[in-house]
Design an enzyme around this catalytic site. Structure first.
Site, PDB file in Angstrom:
ATOM      1  N   ASP A 107       8.545  -3.024 -11.235  1.00  0.00           N
ATOM      2  CA  ASP A 107       7.785  -3.973 -11.201  1.00  0.00           C
ATOM      3  C   ASP A 107       7.443  -4.355 -12.814  1.00  0.00           C
ATOM      4  O   ASP A 107       8.235  -5.030 -13.394  1.00  0.00           O
ATOM      5  CB  ASP A 107       6.332  -3.577 -10.420  1.00  0.00           C
ATOM      6  CG  ASP A 107       5.392  -4.626 -10.540  1.00  0.00           C
ATOM      7  OD1 ASP A 107       5.748  -5.565 -10.699  1.00  0.00           O
ATOM      8  OD2 ASP A 107       4.306  -4.044  -9.825  1.00  0.00           O
ATOM      9  N   LYS A 135      11.222  -6.573  -9.167  1.00  0.00           N
ATOM     10  CA  LYS A 135      10.210  -8.076  -9.410  1.00  0.00           C
ATOM     11  C   LYS A 135      10.667  -8.413 -10.899  1.00  0.00           C
ATOM     12  O   LYS A 135       9.898  -8.108 -11.874  1.00  0.00           O
ATOM     13  CB  LYS A 135       8.829  -7.744  -9.276  1.00  0.00           C
ATOM     14  CG  LYS A 135       8.400  -7.154  -8.007  1.00  0.00           C
ATOM     15  CD  LYS A 135       7.070  -7.147  -7.804  1.00  0.00           C
ATOM     16  CE  LYS A 135       6.460  -6.318  -6.538  1.00  0.00           C
ATOM     17  NZ  LYS A 135       5.131  -6.008  -6.421  1.00  0.00           N
ATOM     18  N   ARG A 169       4.779   3.488   4.376  1.00  0.00           N
ATOM     19  CA  ARG A 169       6.119   4.136   3.957  1.00  0.00           C
ATOM     20  C   ARG A 169       7.376   4.220   4.896  1.00  0.00           C
ATOM     21  O   ARG A 169       8.453   4.233   4.612  1.00  0.00           O
ATOM     22  CB  ARG A 169       5.885   5.492   3.143  1.00  0.00           C
ATOM     23  CG  ARG A 169       5.049   5.274   1.914  1.00  0.00           C
ATOM     24  CD  ARG A 169       5.094   6.603   1.173  1.00  0.00           C
ATOM     25  NE  ARG A 169       3.944   6.643   0.148  1.00  0.00           N
ATOM     26  CZ  ARG A 169       4.055   6.073  -1.137  1.00  0.00           C
ATOM     27  NH1 ARG A 169       5.046   5.648  -1.580  1.00  0.00           N
ATOM     28  NH2 ARG A 169       3.012   6.577  -1.814  1.00  0.00           N
TER      29      ARG A 169
HETATM   30  P1  IMP Z   1       5.700  -0.310 -12.828  1.00  0.00           P
HETATM   31  O1  IMP Z   1       5.718   0.992 -13.528  1.00  0.00           O
HETATM   32  O2  IMP Z   1       4.954  -1.498 -12.781  1.00  0.00           O
HETATM   33  O3  IMP Z   1       7.262  -0.741 -12.694  1.00  0.00           O
HETATM   34  O4  IMP Z   1       5.687   0.140 -11.052  1.00  0.00           O
HETATM   35  C1  IMP Z   1       6.568   0.817 -10.364  1.00  0.00           C
HETATM   36  C2  IMP Z   1       5.572   1.526  -9.294  1.00  0.00           C
HETATM   37  O5  IMP Z   1       4.617   0.716  -8.790  1.00  0.00           O
HETATM   38  C3  IMP Z   1       6.807   1.655  -8.337  1.00  0.00           C
HETATM   39  O6  IMP Z   1       7.397   2.968  -8.244  1.00  0.00           O
HETATM   40  C4  IMP Z   1       5.847   1.391  -6.988  1.00  0.00           C
HETATM   41  O7  IMP Z   1       5.317   2.802  -6.634  1.00  0.00           O
HETATM   42  C5  IMP Z   1       4.816   0.739  -7.496  1.00  0.00           C
HETATM   43  N1  IMP Z   1       4.802  -0.669  -6.974  1.00  0.00           N
HETATM   44  C6  IMP Z   1       5.302  -1.667  -7.771  1.00  0.00           C
HETATM   45  N2  IMP Z   1       5.289  -2.855  -7.204  1.00  0.00           N
HETATM   46  C7  IMP Z   1       4.705  -2.467  -5.664  1.00  0.00           C
HETATM   47  C8  IMP Z   1       4.837  -3.228  -4.175  1.00  0.00           C
HETATM   48  O8  IMP Z   1       5.107  -4.325  -4.336  1.00  0.00           O
HETATM   49  N3  IMP Z   1       4.377  -2.425  -3.322  1.00  0.00           N
HETATM   50  C9  IMP Z   1       4.314  -0.998  -3.334  1.00  0.00           C
HETATM   51  N4  IMP Z   1       4.339  -0.378  -4.757  1.00  0.00           N
HETATM   52  C10 IMP Z   1       4.641  -1.093  -5.684  1.00  0.00           C
END
Ligand code: IMP
Ligand code: MG
Length: 180
Positions: A107, A135, A169
């Site tokens: 994300d 994303k 999940r």
């Molecule tokens: P980041 O550190 O922002 O890249 O987020 C990564 C983590 O956030 C992932 O491993 C997911 O556990 C959680 N995450 C990000 N987007 C989503 C979503 O749309 N649904 C559920 N979990 C998400």
């Protein structure tokens, strides 16, 4: 396969059916198996979210490999907290190993960025990233995703390992938040 589901207070609509998920995982497993021919990669899977993707992916890998897990968390409800908690440490010996990080979704990229920093200190022979989903619009980091199953819109999704407050999940398909 339901078109719409409810988890707690929220409504979700079908985004990616199971068949599409299977085909994408199959393709990535083939790419990794080809690239790691003659090597013995170590898959480092980020808990909790990647457990389903990791289980499917690893069963399709055709080179000898090992697997380990780390636990990080950056989400609370449907929002990123911009703060990553390391819940289970990295206690594996990574020296001279060909490490592949396995993540459910990238994300902002914060979780993987932090992990990359920690892993690099442990002198692996190589380090790559395999993610189920990405994303692109939310991405703020500067690493490259070496193996990716699919891009998804910048909306909250559940299923195939991804949760909303711990639930969802176990869904075989990916669902997208319908109301906010
Ligand atoms: P980041 O550190 O922002 O890249 O987020 C990564 C983590 O956030 C992932 O491993 C997911 O556990 C959680 N995450 C990000 N987007 C989503 C979503 O749309 N649904 C559920 N979990 C998400
Ligand atoms: Mg995760």
């Amino acid at each position: 396969m339901k078109e719409t589901i409810r988890i707690k207070d929220k409504l979700f609509r079908l985004l990616v059916p199971k068949k599409e998920i299977d085909q994408a995982v199959e393709r990535v497993a083939r790419e990794i198996s080809l690239d790691y021919e003659g090597k013995e990669p170590l898959f480092l899977c980020i808990l909790n979210g990647s457990f389903i993707f990791a289980a499917d992916l690893l069963r399709k890998i055709t080179v000898p490999c090992t697997v380990s897990f780390v636990k990080c968390s950056s989400y609370s409800g449907t929002r990123s907290t911009q703060y990553v908690r390391n819940l289970i440490g990295l206690n594996e010996d990574l020296v001279n190993r060909d490490v592949i990080i396995v993540e459910d979704i990238i994300d902002t990229g914060l979780t993987v960025s932090n992990l990359l920093k920690d892993i690099r200190k442990k002198d692996p022979a190589s380090l790559r990233i395999a993610a189920f989903s990405f994303k692109k619009e939310a991405f703020m980091a500067d690493f490259k995703i070496d193996y990716l199953c699919m891009e998804v819109p910048d909306r909250f999704i559940v299923g195939y390992g991804l949760d909303y407050d711990g639930f969802g999940r176990n869904l075989g398909e990916i669902y997208q938040l319908a109301t906010e």
